[in-house]
Design an enzyme around this catalytic site. Structure first.
Site, PDB file in Angstrom:
ATOM      1  CG  ASP A 187       0.797  10.905  10.055  1.00  0.00           C
ATOM      2  OD1 ASP A 187       1.033  11.052   8.857  1.00  0.00           O
ATOM      3  OD2 ASP A 187       1.667  10.605  10.894  1.00  0.00           O
TER       4      ASP A 187
ATOM      5  CG  ASP B 112       5.051   6.632   7.720  1.00  0.00           C
ATOM      6  OD1 ASP B 112       5.690   5.577   7.723  1.00  0.00           O
ATOM      7  OD2 ASP B 112       4.285   6.976   6.789  1.00  0.00           O
TER       8      ASP B 112
HETATM    9  P1  IMP Z   1       3.075  10.179   7.105  1.00  0.00           P
HETATM   10  O1  IMP Z   1       3.754  10.607   8.318  1.00  0.00           O
HETATM   11  O2  IMP Z   1       2.276   8.918   7.293  1.00  0.00           O
HETATM   12  O3  IMP Z   1       2.289  11.242   6.402  1.00  0.00           O
HETATM   13  O4  IMP Z   1       4.201   9.718   6.054  1.00  0.00           O
HETATM   14  C1  IMP Z   1       5.472  10.230   6.007  1.00  0.00           C
HETATM   15  C2  IMP Z   1       6.057   9.853   4.647  1.00  0.00           C
HETATM   16  O5  IMP Z   1       6.965  10.864   4.251  1.00  0.00           O
HETATM   17  C3  IMP Z   1       6.825   8.535   4.651  1.00  0.00           C
HETATM   18  O6  IMP Z   1       6.467   7.790   3.531  1.00  0.00           O
HETATM   19  C4  IMP Z   1       8.270   8.955   4.554  1.00  0.00           C
HETATM   20  O7  IMP Z   1       9.020   8.017   3.827  1.00  0.00           O
HETATM   21  C5  IMP Z   1       8.172  10.285   3.826  1.00  0.00           C
HETATM   22  N1  IMP Z   1       9.258  11.214   4.173  1.00  0.00           N
HETATM   23  C6  IMP Z   1       9.644  11.582   5.409  1.00  0.00           C
HETATM   24  N2  IMP Z   1      10.688  12.437   5.346  1.00  0.00           N
HETATM   25  C7  IMP Z   1      10.960  12.619   4.034  1.00  0.00           C
HETATM   26  C8  IMP Z   1      11.940  13.395   3.320  1.00  0.00           C
HETATM   27  O8  IMP Z   1      12.774  14.090   3.880  1.00  0.00           O
HETATM   28  N3  IMP Z   1      11.906  13.306   1.960  1.00  0.00           N
HETATM   29  C9  IMP Z   1      10.987  12.542   1.278  1.00  0.00           C
HETATM   30  N4  IMP Z   1      10.060  11.809   1.908  1.00  0.00           N
HETATM   31  C10 IMP Z   1      10.037  11.840   3.279  1.00  0.00           C
HETATM   32 MG    MG Z   2       3.784  11.042  10.322  1.00  0.00          MG
END
Ligand code: IMP
Ligand code: MG
Length: 539
Positions: free
Chosen positions: A31, A33
């Site tokens: 993943d 973020d």
């Molecule tokens: P990952 O963890 O790499 O899958 O990415 C997390 C993504 O989800 C990021 O682009 C955040 O901006 C997005 N994100 C996290 N929390 C929220 C939310 O509450 N609403 C919309 N997008 C979110």
């Molecule tokens: Mg993440």
């Protein structure tokens, strides 16, 4: 010095819930973020909070809210927000309430009872209860507390059970929840938060030169993919910063995408682990999506958008059980990939750094709690002056140890109130060592919902994925041997018997040895020269 080394050592470890052989892993998924891109805390959460707060004010919330700033000591991840009464709850896996706050006020037992007569919530009622599962949710958690605090303290608003009234305006907790959620989505979806992050990457994102080393090493032994909910432009900027910036890097500079066999953005996890969405190719020059569904073979260097976990398996030609997926989201990354697809899972828990510090520094409190629990249990079975804390000693009047055999015919009821209040005090004291809402994983000796999910769905976990560097790729992560309560009872009984037996054997050996000596009253045992010919040999 030794203690400091031990502490350092523990922070570099990967912890195991279920045995896992790295040698069998044919594919590593990451993943982005909070997993590869770890945000600096509390700077990043403060930024999120300010943007969120300002957004609420911009849609009409009172300007006085601007007086609040983020307090990192308040929120803990994994809390549940009750959208009906505006309370933040810490619960266990069954929905039993462990901690309850209204604004910044901690509710006591009777107050909690008034809201929740059973001290219990139906957490399946997802319309009412919202689990604040991710590190992104921390700023939001704090804002819910601020809103309740503000309206509670502002005299023009009348405090009602389900919200606050001012003239013909009713600010229900439900509507405020909706406003905060919408503001949060707005922040993420419009790219406001991302834009601010990219403007000051050094301030908000941790860059570690060990990351390209780890990815390089993994790529030598297995396939590697990136699956993120972030969009392509943001992913490109963040990954470039993490993998292509030369400062402090030992490995030669190469394009970030070459570290991966497959890159998928806009994955829409958790949907990604079920039906998924249409798989499209991304035009990496413009960031735009190509029309139509991509149906071809894997093309190296290509970035895809959407898709599903099944498509990833097909493109990489691997099965679910051959994949180790590393993520920070207990629900979207870990629970779903394990439950739906049977992937092996690695949960990144940045809070473990603090959790381990408290655990090491406050051992005495945990020990006291453990002793209190044991003593409480023993009160009903036997009273043993050695196991009872002095202040709660229940030895008989003449001070001797009394065996109790309480059963269903017993009228006597041991007074446990003093121990119970001590347990509450120690638990509260322990909680405060972690932060105002306590630990992510426990409340006294009870595990939180988050801890139960971690144990159940994460095969392994650690403070950072970089800790994989400390293990060879042939490593067997072996789960600790955990006994069920009935097995543990047999084990401790057996131990007691063995101890008794060995004490008995020791005594009889001494007597026997004394007896073997021709001179019965020589007063010696092992050291008697006649019993131990070797010791009598002169050299
Ligand atoms: P990952 O963890 O790499 O899958 O990415 C997390 C993504 O989800 C990021 O682009 C955040 O901006 C997005 N994100 C996290 N929390 C929220 C939310 O509450 N609403 C919309 N997008 C979110
Ligand atoms: Mg993440």
């Amino acid at each position: 010095m030794e203690l400091r080394n031990a502490k350092k050592e523990i922070h570099h470890r990967v912890f195991v819930n279920r045995s896992l052989t790295l040698e069998n892993i044919k594919c590593y998924g990451f993943d982005m973020d909070y997993t590869l891109a770890v945000y600096k805390s509390p700077e990043y959460e403060s930024l999120g909070f300010e943007l969120l707060r300002d957004r609420l004010v911009s849609i009409g919330y009172p300007h006085e809210l601007l007086g609040y700033s983020y307090d990192p000591t308040f929120p803990t991840r994994g809390l549940v927000y009750d959208t009906l009464y505006g309370n933040l709850l810490k619960i266990d896996s069954n929905g039993n309430i462990l901690v309850c706050t209204h604004g910044f006020e901690y509710l006591r037992g009777e107050q909690v009872d008034e809201y929740y007569p059973n001290k219990f919530i139906q957490r399946d009622d997802t319309d009412r209860f919202y689990v604040l599962n991710t590190l992104f949710n921390l700023s939001e958690t704090y804002l819910y507390a601020c809103l309740v605090d503000f309206f509670n303290r502002t005299s023009r608003y009348k405090n009602c059970l389900k919200g606050f009234k001012h003239g013909d305006l009713f600010m229900s907790h439900r509507s405020m929840f909706q406003d905060v959620r919408d503001a949060m989505d707005h922040l993420h979806d419009t790219g406001t938060l991302k834009e601010r992050t990219l403007k000051n990457l050094e301030k908000y994102v941790i860059k570690d030169p060990r990351l390209p080393v780890l990815l390089n090493r993994i790529k030598e032994v297995a396939k590697v993919f990136l699956a993120t909910n972030s969009d392509f432009n943001y992913t490109e900027a963040i990954m470039k910063y993490l993998l292509e910036s030369p400062a402090g890097f030992k490995s030669p500079r190469k394009p970030w995408r070459s570290y991966f066999d497959l890159v998928v953005v806009d994955t829409k996890k958790p949907l990604f682990f079920a039906g998924g969405t249409v798989l499209r190719q991304v035009d990496t020059d413009t960031g735009k999506l190509r029309i139509g569904t991509y149906t071809g073979d894997l093309q190296h260097g290509t970035v895809y958008s959407g898709g599903s976990s099944d498509i990833v398996c097909d493109l990489l030609d691997v099965r679910g059980k051959d994949i180790l997926y590393v993520g920070d989201h207990i629900f979207g990354d870990i629970l779903k990939s394990k439950k739906r697809q049977g992937w092996k899972t690695f949960l990144v828990v940045p809070e473990l750094v603090k959790e381990l510090h408290v655990w090491t520094d406050k051992t005495s409190m945990f020990e006291e709690l453990r002793h209190l629990d044991i003593f409480l249990a023993e009160l009903y079975h036997k009273s043993d002056e050695h196991s009872s804390p002095a202040s709660f000693s229940s030895t008989t009047q003449n001070g001797s140890t009394a065996e109790r055999h309480l059963d269903s015919g017993t009228q006597e009821c041991p007074d446990i109130s003093a121990i119970q209040s001590r347990i509450k005090m120690v638990t509260y004291g322990m909680d405060l060592c972690y932060g105002k809402m306590g630990s992510l994983l426990r409340c006294g000796s009870t595990k939180t919902l988050f801890a139960s999910q971690l144990l159940r769905y994460a095969d392994i976990y650690s403070t950072t994925c970089l800790n994989l560097l400390n293990y060879p790729f042939s490593y067997l992560f072996r789960a600790p041997h955990v006994l069920l309560p009935h097995e543990a009872a047999v084990e401790s009984q057996t131990k007691e018997q063995i101890t008794e037996l060995s004490e008995h054997m020791l005594k009889s050996t001494i007597i026997k040895r004394q007896c073997e000596c021709d001179d019965g009253d020589c007063g010696q045992d092992d050291n008697c020269a006649r019993n131990n010919p070797a010791s009598s040999t002169e050299t």
